[in-house]
Design an enzyme around this catalytic site. Structure first.
Site, short mmCIF file in Angstrom:
data_model
loop_
_atom_site.label_atom_id
_atom_site.label_comp_id
_atom_site.label_asym_id
_atom_site.label_seq_id
_atom_site.Cartn_x
_atom_site.Cartn_y
_atom_site.Cartn_z
N HIS A 1 0.83 -1.22 0.00
CA HIS A 1 0.00 0.00 0.00
C HIS A 1 0.86 1.27 0.00
CE1 HIS A 1 -0.44 0.71 4.67
NE2 HIS A 1 0.81 0.53 4.32
N ASP A 2 2.15 1.12 0.21
CA ASP A 2 3.05 2.27 0.17
C ASP A 2 3.41 2.69 -1.25
OD1 ASP A 2 3.29 2.56 2.94
OD2 ASP A 2 4.91 1.10 3.06
N GLU B 1 -3.20 -6.72 3.93
CA GLU B 1 -3.49 -5.39 3.39
C GLU B 1 -4.95 -5.02 3.62
OE1 GLU B 1 -1.51 -3.19 2.05
OE2 GLU B 1 0.29 -4.26 1.39
N GLU C 1 -4.58 2.58 -0.77
CA GLU C 1 -5.31 1.36 -0.46
C GLU C 1 -6.11 0.98 -1.71
OE1 GLU C 1 -4.30 0.04 2.01
OE2 GLU C 1 -3.83 1.54 3.54
#
Length: 357
Positions: free
Chosen positions: A263-264, A292, A322
């Site tokens: 998600h980064d 996640e 996300e």
């Protein structure tokens, strides 16, 4: 006609109230931050019973002799926190001082608890982390990295050059890892029992992989992260620390574990990381275990609003995001993982188990 106008007036009034609320809801965050900084939950918990504000103030002085608590300030902050059900208030029938106790919410603020969100509160509400949120309109106009706009460097470079921030960030990640891993280990026991070696990519200082190895001692654990992160990692039995770059290569194992890593990053970077994961695991028996957030546009569960907050949090801090299940599916297929399954958790996150064949 009068009824229609009345309804319109009432709806406009509700709309005005909503705008006021959302404009000022940062007050909840700042009051929460104050509670953690002053150890309010810890003070109440240490006495094993509700306390008056004067008793709480005395404990603040005991931990900081230079402090001169202003009771009126504390009263107003606690009043909001009680309204938000962070603390409970008990009024004495004889008119004595109100007594403040813990709730199920404030128990998550206990710093010495095995499972606590206090370090995350301190990190996310620190000026370094809040300032990027103020850059959103600039970001909409010109794109770019919001954290870098606010702090001069992207979050990873900032952490490598700022030991104080690095510690703040690592402490936050370690605390949330314990919370999430409690849910993972309660649900995914069969998933871990079938593998002999596991690489935790982006494992920080090794807290997650150490918990997995402790629960499943037959697993050979590898904690893999950037060298400056690994340099602060303590030794754990059954765990090997390896410094490196996940965009270049990933240590080989039966399976790769990644918690809140993809998600980064944007989609192309996620595909690149997953392609390296695929090279690191056996083609027929290997798997990637992702922990996640999965966004649900019509979700109404206790964590669904927070998942959308996290999407903006990623925009503020890492330029990541996300994703919905469909978006995860697209990324996995592009990286060479045609099969996957989602395993629900009693947590903010889910498990996505992906297979290369």
């Amino acid at each position: 006609m009068a009824t229609k106008e009345t309804e319109e007036t009432e709806e406009l009034l509700k709309g005005q109230a909503e705008i006021w609320k959302y404009m000022l809801c940062f007050a909840d965050s700042m009051a929460l931050k104050c509670a953690v900084e002053l150890h309010l939950a810890d003070i109440i918990n240490s006495h094993a019973s509700p306390l008056s504000l004067s008793q709480i103030a005395s404990s603040i002085v005991a931990s900081d002799p230079l402090a001169t608590p202003e009771i009126s300030y504390l009263t107003r902050i606690m009043r909001l926190l009680v309204r938000r059900n962070i603390f409970a208030v008990h009024h004495s029938p004889d008119g004595g001082e109100p007594l403040y106790g813990l709730t199920h919410s404030s128990k998550w603020l206990l710093r010495d608890a095995e499972h606590t969100l206090a370090p995350m509160v301190l990190a996310e509400l620190h000026k370094w982390m809040v300032d990027p949120w103020l850059c959103f309109s600039q970001g909409v106009k010109e794109g770019g990295d919001q954290f870098q706009k606010a702090n001069g460097l992207d979050i990873w470079s900032f952490a490598s050059r700022n030991p104080q921030f690095n510690q703040l960030f690592n402490n936050a990640m370690a605390s949330t890892s314990k919370v999430i891993m409690k849910a993972v280990l309660s649900v995914y026991q069969d998933g871990f029992s079938s593998i002999e070696s596991l690489t935790d990519v982006g494992g920080g200082i090794g807290g997650v992989i150490s918990e997995i190895v402790k629960a499943f001692p037959h697993i050979k654990g590898i904690n893999y992260d950037l060298p400056h992160v690994i340099s602060t990692a303590p030794p754990y039995q059954g765990v090997t620390h390896i410094g490196g770059d996940m965009f270049e290569a990933i240590p080989k194992a039966d399976a790769v574990f990644m918690k809140w890593i993809l998600h980064d990053w944007d989609d192309k970077e996620c595909v690149r990381i997953l392609e390296n994961c695929k090279k690191a695991i056996p083609e027929k028996t290997g798997k990637v275990i992702l922990v996640e957030v999965i966004l649900k546009a019509d979700g109404d569960g206790p964590f669904d609003d927070t998942r959308f907050y996290f999407d903006l949090l990623m925009l503020a801090h890492t330029n990541g995001r996300e994703r919905t299940e469909k978006e995860w599916k697209n990324i996995l297929e592009e990286a060479g993982f045609p099969r996957y399954r989602v395993i629900a958790l009693p947590a903010l996150t889910s498990i996505i188990e992906a297979y290369p064949s």
